[in-house]
Design a protein around this motif. Sequence first.
Motif, PDB file in Angstrom:
ATOM      1  N   GLU A  19      17.031  54.670   8.803  1.00 14.04           N
ATOM      2  CA  GLU A  19      18.421  55.355   8.809  1.00 14.04           C
ATOM      3  C   GLU A  19      18.267  56.806   9.420  1.00 14.04           C
ATOM      4  OE1 GLU A  19      20.282  55.103   5.000  1.00 14.04           O
ATOM      5  OE2 GLU A  19      19.711  52.814   5.001  1.00 14.04           O
ATOM      6  N   LYS A  79      20.968  48.042   8.927  1.00 20.06           N
ATOM      7  CA  LYS A  79      21.548  49.415   9.211  1.00 20.06           C
ATOM      8  C   LYS A  79      20.557  50.231  10.103  1.00 20.06           C
ATOM      9  CE  LYS A  79      23.617  53.543   7.217  1.00 20.06           C
ATOM     10  NZ  LYS A  79      23.893  54.216   5.760  1.00 20.06           N
ATOM     11  N   GLN A 150      23.423  42.875  13.543  1.00 16.88           N
ATOM     12  CA  GLN A 150      24.447  43.092  12.507  1.00 16.88           C
ATOM     13  C   GLN A 150      24.882  41.843  11.773  1.00 16.88           C
ATOM     14  OE1 GLN A 150      27.065  44.955  15.117  1.00 16.88           O
ATOM     15  NE2 GLN A 150      26.518  47.090  14.673  1.00 16.88           N
TER      16      GLN A 150
END
Length: 168
Positions: A19, A79, A150
């Motif tokens: 992240e 993510k 994704q």
Amino acid sequence: MSKDYQYFHDVLVAWYQGEETGSEIRKKTADFLNLEFYKEDFDLFIDALEVAIDEYNDDFGYEWEEYKEYAKDTAPTVKGLCHNIEQVLLKNLEFDEFLDWATWHNIDCGESTSGVFENDNIEEFCLVFLPKNEELITDDVLKKVLPIIQESHRMNKVEFEKKIKSLL
């Protein structure tokens, strides 16, 4: 500027999951961690970060090592993988640093943590596909792989492997 253990814990987990990139963490911690000082001593950003945190407060370093040994949240997430790929495409992250991040579990055969990947396809991409094909991966491949990553949780392993291999 004093920081507590939880702050560093969150920074480390954010890096491991993807992240935040090394560049983002360098900027975020520049006022209290001199990561540039360690740059020449360590090939991997994470090694420099962990040593810098240990030198900031050796109790934090010890606590993190204890945590990391059994942690389940120290592997790339969907993510995080997408964030890192996007940063490479934006030229905010060098491909080599991305590769180091995505494949660090390969360094010691995955024995440094109990990190569990979000899904088997992400693990396959990071630990097998990337190192096996790193010379063939271009920005175009990375752009095309983003939607596949994704949706990786919705695909079985065979379908996922077929889609990513077709990009080469």
